[in-house]
Write a protein that holds these residues in place. Structure first.
Motif, PDB file in Angstrom:
ATOM      1  N   ARG A 138      -0.762   5.142   0.308  1.00  0.00           N
ATOM      2  CA  ARG A 138      -1.518   4.086  -1.119  1.00  0.00           C
ATOM      3  C   ARG A 138      -0.215   4.252  -1.950  1.00  0.00           C
ATOM      4  N   THR A 139       0.000   3.261  -2.791  1.00  0.00           N
ATOM      5  CA  THR A 139       0.428   3.016  -3.769  1.00  0.00           C
ATOM      6  C   THR A 139       0.151   2.238  -4.553  1.00  0.00           C
ATOM      7  N   THR A 140      -0.021   2.721  -5.810  1.00  0.00           N
ATOM      8  CA  THR A 140      -0.240   1.784  -6.500  1.00  0.00           C
ATOM      9  C   THR A 140       1.206   1.027  -7.418  1.00  0.00           C
ATOM     10  N   PRO A 141       0.337  -0.121  -8.258  1.00  0.00           N
ATOM     11  CA  PRO A 141       2.347  -0.495  -9.922  1.00  0.00           C
ATOM     12  C   PRO A 141       2.331   0.195  -9.902  1.00  0.00           C
ATOM     13  N   ARG A 171      -1.949  -2.779   4.729  1.00  0.00           N
ATOM     14  CA  ARG A 171      -2.466  -1.765   5.187  1.00  0.00           C
ATOM     15  C   ARG A 171      -4.663  -1.456   4.948  1.00  0.00           C
ATOM     16  N   CYS A 172      -4.345  -2.684   4.699  1.00  0.00           N
ATOM     17  CA  CYS A 172      -6.384  -3.863   5.001  1.00  0.00           C
ATOM     18  C   CYS A 172      -6.819  -3.409   7.093  1.00  0.00           C
ATOM     19  N   SER A 173      -7.763  -2.660   7.238  1.00  0.00           N
ATOM     20  CA  SER A 173      -8.042  -2.144   8.669  1.00  0.00           C
ATOM     21  C   SER A 173      -8.946  -3.550   9.192  1.00  0.00           C
ATOM     22  N   ASN A 192     -15.411   2.139  -1.541  1.00  0.00           N
ATOM     23  CA  ASN A 192     -15.908   1.736  -0.466  1.00  0.00           C
ATOM     24  C   ASN A 192     -15.779   1.236   0.517  1.00  0.00           C
ATOM     25  N   CYS A 193     -14.022   1.155   0.830  1.00  0.00           N
ATOM     26  CA  CYS A 193     -13.140   0.698   1.182  1.00  0.00           C
ATOM     27  C   CYS A 193     -12.781   2.136   3.136  1.00  0.00           C
ATOM     28  N   VAL A 194     -13.179   0.960   3.906  1.00  0.00           N
ATOM     29  CA  VAL A 194     -13.270   2.229   4.996  1.00  0.00           C
ATOM     30  C   VAL A 194     -12.634   3.677   5.525  1.00  0.00           C
ATOM     31  N   ILE A 195     -11.380   2.977   5.205  1.00  0.00           N
ATOM     32  CA  ILE A 195     -10.022   3.454   5.006  1.00  0.00           C
ATOM     33  C   ILE A 195      -9.883   4.707   4.093  1.00  0.00           C
ATOM     34  N   GLU A 196     -10.445   4.807   3.183  1.00  0.00           N
ATOM     35  CA  GLU A 196     -10.826   6.210   1.920  1.00  0.00           C
ATOM     36  C   GLU A 196     -11.746   6.569   2.388  1.00  0.00           C
ATOM     37  N   GLN A 197     -12.772   6.494   2.837  1.00  0.00           N
ATOM     38  CA  GLN A 197     -14.254   7.141   3.498  1.00  0.00           C
ATOM     39  C   GLN A 197     -12.798   8.644   4.494  1.00  0.00           C
ATOM     40  N   VAL A 223      -6.977   0.953  -0.190  1.00  0.00           N
ATOM     41  CA  VAL A 223      -6.022   0.142  -0.247  1.00  0.00           C
ATOM     42  C   VAL A 223      -6.357  -0.502  -1.359  1.00  0.00           C
ATOM     43  N   THR A 224      -5.281  -0.708  -2.229  1.00  0.00           N
ATOM     44  CA  THR A 224      -5.731  -0.874  -3.850  1.00  0.00           C
ATOM     45  C   THR A 224      -5.672  -2.605  -4.257  1.00  0.00           C
ATOM     46  N   ILE A 225      -7.304  -2.528  -3.501  1.00  0.00           N
ATOM     47  CA  ILE A 225      -7.882  -4.480  -3.554  1.00  0.00           C
ATOM     48  C   ILE A 225      -7.401  -4.609  -4.682  1.00  0.00           C
ATOM     49  N   GLY A 226      -7.738  -3.811  -6.326  1.00  0.00           N
ATOM     50  CA  GLY A 226      -7.875  -4.810  -7.901  1.00  0.00           C
ATOM     51  C   GLY A 226      -6.266  -4.708  -7.927  1.00  0.00           C
TER      52      GLY A 226
END
Ligand SMILES: Cc1cc2nc3c(=O)[nH]c(=O)nc-3n(C[C@H](O)[C@H](O)[C@H](O)COP(=O)(O)OP(=O)(O)OC[C@H]3O[C@@H](n4cnc5c(N)ncnc54)[C@H](O)[C@@H]3O)c2cc1C
Ligand code: SF4
Length: 479
Positions: free
Chosen positions: A13-16, A46-48, A107-112, A118-121
């Motif tokens: 995971r990386t943010t800008p 990265r989204c599952s 609530n992202c599953v891969i975070e759990q 995933v850096t959705i925002g």
């Protein structure tokens, strides 16, 4: 499913990129740089692609996140943007300022599963900024005229989201707002290091260019009462937000040098927009060179401490009566503030303001501990005897939250029903208030909340008004 997805086991995971602290503390620009195209696609991949996407469930707008992430990963950016804007009136605003750690990303599953969300925002912001840059954001297209008009009180996110949808449905829309610029708290509350003002202005300009009339500097209650507005329009939406600041109650709280959060933030935003603000020039609302203590633990307090840092305060301390785990502000904002040099005094509450009424010199604080839960279920802060300590302060900022104003009195309409907290009561199915044809949305209904909820409410209220007005002739014929 695309081969490009599910890369979360190999792609970290990386943010800008976040701008260096020394550089960002010296200006009011947003702290994150833009994703480069390749990085956005990589992060989206990265989204599952969960069958039951919890991110979507926990987004107040139920954005179709997995689909636009997949399109982004596949380089189909315009399609991704189209899907994202179908459910959200301002995706680039939400991408910047939603507390994603409590909503979609939390609530992202891969975070759990420990891989990092995933850096959705950041992808949402990237997509819509790209859409503006490449001309995919189309001018507002008003629908065929319905011959009816709607008055909207408040040009914040709730009012703007509703106005756009109503204009698209063919209604004539007039927005009344007491400020000189539209945008509500997005323009004068939220600092530009979180949300740069041209991002808000291009949205409001698009609405004005699409035929929505903005009556800025028009205060309902002063320039017209609610009954008078009802005579002008077929329906009214109240989207006026909550603006009564909670006060600090301790000796010395009325002294010069003790200022309200919104006064400080508004003046800072006005300076950024090029306005002249005498109270800033006189130093009353300028933290430069001062020891500043901010009282409160919410996002408004975080905005105040970070604004004071950028104004060149000598020191900035945040005083909060509970601990870090129990503070209402977003953990991400606290982390930014700490990086920027803010000191947090957890479990501390102001006992008195030191100095005299004309010139304060500090804050005496009581040390607190967390006791048994109170009626709200949260552990109540209890004073620790003998734990008092003093902090130097030439400026104290009160950031203790907001309540609604007295709406029936303000709008000169005693039949407008409010809750015991003063928020406007609505029927949860129709979003209509106690007055026929008068609807309400956003903070004035929920109490102080979030931009994303205001947008959701504004969109829902527009649909409710449309249903009401479509049925209105039939209702009248039946009478
Ligand atoms: C300092 C601060 C920081 C915040 N940060 C975030 C954040 O990072 N993320 C997030 O999601 N949310 C944040 N919020 C919350 C968010 O800004 C609000 O929840 C949201 O703006 C509410 O939208 P609204 O349209 O209901 O009201 P508002 O945005 O408050 O807009 C209401 C409008 O109504 C107008 N109005 C009020 N009374 C009258 C009247 N009598 N006549 C005419 N016009 C009137 C006002 O001038 C204003 O323009 C923050 C709030 C504050 C105070
Ligand atoms: S609107 Fe907010 S909660 Fe919804 S996907 Fe975007 S950032 Fe997440």
């Amino acid at each position: 499913m695309s081969e490009r997805m599910l890369t979360f086991t190999t792609v970290p995971r990386t943010t800008p990129q976040k701008r260096d602290v020394a550089v960002r503390n010296a200006d009011f620009h947003e702290i994150y740089a833009e994703f480069i195209d390749e990085k956005a696609a990589q992060q989206a991949s990265r989204c599952s692609q969960c069958g039951v996407p919890f991110c979507q469930t926990h987004c107040p707008l139920h954005n179709n996140i997995p689909d636009w992430l997949r399109m982004t990963a596949e380089g189909r950016l315009e399609e991704a943007y189209e899907i994202s804007q179908a459910t959200n009136s301002m995706p680039e605003v939400c991408g910047r300022i939603c507390p994603q750690d409590r909503l979609c990303e939390g609530n992202c599953v891969i975070e759990q599963s420990g891989h990092g969300t995933v850096t959705i925002g950041a992808v949402e912001k990237y997509l819509t900024d790209k859409a503006w840059e490449l001309g995919w954001v189309k001018p507002l297209a008003p629908g065929p005229s319905r011959g009816k008009s709607v008055g909207v009180i408040g040009a914040g996110p709730a009012g703007l989201a509703a106005a756009e949808r109503l204009a698209e449905a063919g209604y004539t829309v007039t927005i009344y707002d007491r400020h000189d610029r539209p945008g509500g708290l997005m323009i004068y509350g939220i600092p530009s290091f979180k949300l740069e003002k041209p991002v808000v202005e291009r949205r409001t300009s698009r609405l004005a260019e699409g035929g929505i009339e903005f009556r800025q500097g028009f205060e309902v209650g002063r320039d017209a009462s609610l009954p008078q507005l009802r005579e002008r329009h077929d329906a009214i939406l109240i989207a006026s937000g909550v603006y009564k600041s909670r006060d600090l109650i301790c000796p010395g709280a009325g002294s010069a040098g003790v200022v309200a959060a919104l006064d400080s933030l508004t003046s800072s935003n006005r300076i950024g927009l090029g306005d002249s603000v005498p109270a800033f020039d006189s130093g009353a609302l300028n933290a430069s060179g001062k020891d500043v203590v901010v009282v409160g633990g919410g996002d408004t307090a975080m905005d105040c401490v970070r604004t004071a840092v950028r104004q060149g305060a000598a020191s900035v301390t945040c005083l909060y009566r509970r601990d870090r785990d129990n503070m209402p502000g977003s953990a991400r904002e606290v982390a930014h503030a700490e990086e920027e040099g803010v000191v947090f005094e957890w479990l501390a509450a102001p006992r008195s303001i030191l100095g005299d009424a004309a010139c304060i010199s500090g804050v005496r604080a009581a040390r607190m501990r967390l006791g048994p839960p109170d009626a709200s279920g949260r552990q109540a802060p209890v004073e620790v005897e003998g734990g008092d300590f003093d902090l130097p302060a030439q400026m104290v900022i009160k950031a203790l939250g907001f309540d609604p104003e007295d709406m029936p009195a303000l709008f000169d309409e005693s039949a407008l029903t409010v809750s015991r907290w003063g928020t406007v009561k609505t029927d949860f199915r129709t979003m209509m208030t106690s007055l026929p044809g008068v609807f309400a949305a956003g903070d004035i209904v929920r109490g102080a909340s979030l931009v994303v909820w205001a947008i959701r409410d504004g969109r829902d209220a527009a649909d409710a008004i449309d249903r009401y007005l479509a049925e209105a002739p039939a209702l009248m014929a039946a009478e």
